[in-house]
Enzyme design. Sequence first.
Site, PDB file in Angstrom:
ATOM      1  N   HIS A 114     -12.159  -6.051   7.494  1.00 30.97           N
ATOM      2  CA  HIS A 114     -12.865  -5.882   6.221  1.00 30.97           C
ATOM      3  C   HIS A 114     -14.124  -5.049   6.426  1.00 30.97           C
ATOM      4  CE1 HIS A 114     -10.340  -9.442   5.607  1.00 30.97           C
ATOM      5  NE2 HIS A 114     -10.301  -9.083   4.352  1.00 30.97           N
ATOM      6  N   GLU A 154       0.820  -1.222   0.000  1.00 28.94           N
ATOM      7  CA  GLU A 154       0.000   0.000   0.000  1.00 28.94           C
ATOM      8  C   GLU A 154       0.848   1.263   0.000  1.00 28.94           C
ATOM      9  OE1 GLU A 154      -0.485  -2.564   2.063  1.00 28.94           O
ATOM     10  OE2 GLU A 154      -2.332  -3.384   1.208  1.00 28.94           O
TER      11      GLU A 154
END
Lengths: 327, 403
Positions: A131, A61
């Site tokens: 999530h 990321e």
Amino acid sequence: GQTQKMNLFQSITSALDNALAKDPTAVVFGEDVAFGGVFRCTVGLRDKYGKDRVFNTPLCEQGIVGFGIGIAVTGATAIAEIQFADYIFPAFDQIVNEAAKYRYRSGDLFNCGNLTIRAPWGCVGHGALYHSQSPEAFFAHCPGIKVVIPRSPLQAKGLLLSCIEDKNPCIFFEPKILYRAAVEQVPVEPYNIPLSQAEVLQTGSDVTMVAWGTQVHVIKEVAAMAQEKLGVSCEVIDLRTILPWDTETVCKSVAKTGRLLISHEAPLTGGFASEISSTVQEECFLNLEAPISRVCGYDTPFPHIFEPFYIPDKWKCYDAVRKMINY
Amino acid sequence: SPEERPQFPGASAAFAERLEFIQPNVLAGIPVYRVMDRQGHVLRPSEDPQVRQDTPGAHLGHTWHRCPHPGSPPSSSIHVPPRCAPGVLLYRGYPLELFMAQCYGNARDPGKGRQMPVHYGCRERHFVTISSPLATQIPQGDAPGAGSLGLGIWAGSLGSGIWAGSLGLGIWAGSPGSEDPGIGNLGGTPGMGNWDNGYAISTPTAEQYRGDGIAARGPGYGLLSIRVDGNDVFAVYNATREARRRAVAENQPFLIEAMTYRILPVSSKNPHFPWIFHPFFPIFHGFPTGFCPIGHHSTSDDSSAYRSVNYWDKQDHPISRLRHYMVNRGWWDEDEEKGWRKSSRKMVLEAFEQAEREPKPPPHLLFSDVYLEMPPRLRRQRRELERHLETYGEHYPLQHFQK
């Protein structure tokens, strides 16, 4: 113009398609975007625009955002995808210390305004700790970036295109639970919805309710419940842009109704409702009939099996409205 | 004059007077150590670990949920596992019931229903609870001083076992910090196993980095490194055993890159299914993904969009290889296979059903373990939920939860 039935992920694809068509410097990249993406947001784009414009990145990321900043600094349009907002944190330094400060620190000699970062966001029923997160509050604390969250396909396309065209680095959070579930008629051609403008979805006189993303649908339902069960008239506002946020629309509404409820999935303490609440009490102190109410996630990580009890559902919001009216 | 050497801090090399670049793939790819061929024949007798038939599970801790496992580290060592690699736990005797309990988040789950399925943990078995973020285990497994405790933190497992590029080095010079913080520099004796399955979901390694895989990075970090055939139980076992022995004896870290492929033998039609719970060969598969076709990354993934599994399933399955070995020695045959297939399926389905029937933990467990002590504000939130449920309880699935 011509519209097409699209769900949320299709409206995202449509926006990206428009952007890639209109702007020859635009590139779309992230983990697994080439084959269409884990949420199908980039289906067909690589075939249409080629592997030099739609490509995968390694699983990193920090690298994805850093790379995006680099592209944006050269003047090209970078549209980066972070696979889940829960995984944006390795990129936090790039976003906060680099992207957000690029223009300021260089005295406007340089900027990465052509950068847009997209990430799936929010609860999905079974996402648990990693999530389900809604991390907007971390970024709201960072001058120099914009943070935008759509509630529907129609909103998503217009807001995403505005983010891509906006000359400041933007983070666009997409409510993943709505990817398939939300369906609307969406124009095929590009269009823009302005940033930093909240939208009043329905007017009312007794209570102002503010939310963003998925939670807008919850408070809409609560407004109907309040009308039916309590005879209470609610004004429902979708904030849309978290940073910089539209204080005027919200304060104007609370000046009228005298009561404010803010709701988000993210934990209560330090959540973005705190900022809204603080500002509104400064601007509308004498208008308030009751303390401002925040109905939010608890101060815990997002649990798996306990999700039904954790989320700020319509019953909790309804109960808060009821208490405010009876204050 | 006495030989001049560079005086730069940290440099111990000599000078060079000719301009020459180092070729990155000096060895034309680090070779893959294997013990068996694909038909289960040991190629060199000296490499045969000579596992005895009567020591079920003692030496072989393989699982094929997504990737093979090294011959398991001894139970005394702490295992910091990545997602989707619970084989070590299974090998250490974690009961099926508790795997299922975690997946269903029921009241028997020692993890208290907090996490998504397959995020197991067990303190007694020194298996640190799995978390979803990838490669975070790398610096964590680096814990210093473990060697002196006689523990050896084994397997600061390269967290993203299933993602080859997840060390985050990728095509950029820097790493996200997951691997860099001095692997092996902190004085610990980690053993690191990376299970390179060639893909990060849909992204092949060729799209992630230019270098020769993970093993090639080891020397860059000053690590003794090896690449092994991850589909070869004995190769992984030998390498792991030796690495651990030396890591502890020499107090230095090791890196093992086990080459494999993402295989998920969950279908009852799949011939490998019965191996899932053989005591000699503990294997775990992804319960919550149910009986879905082979090899998808998760329930939302359709890997047929980007790769073909048939070759791997037919030609080079790690379980098949071991089976050939066992059959060759007369330790296994078709009848045993049939019998085991039947009984293992029964075991798994029963455990499934049992776990499904169990109630979930009491909702108040939502609030505990954020800190060791519960802050007043959180206690207040817990009370608020209690009161809320008194009035609105009918709208919540309370019947499935313990009180």
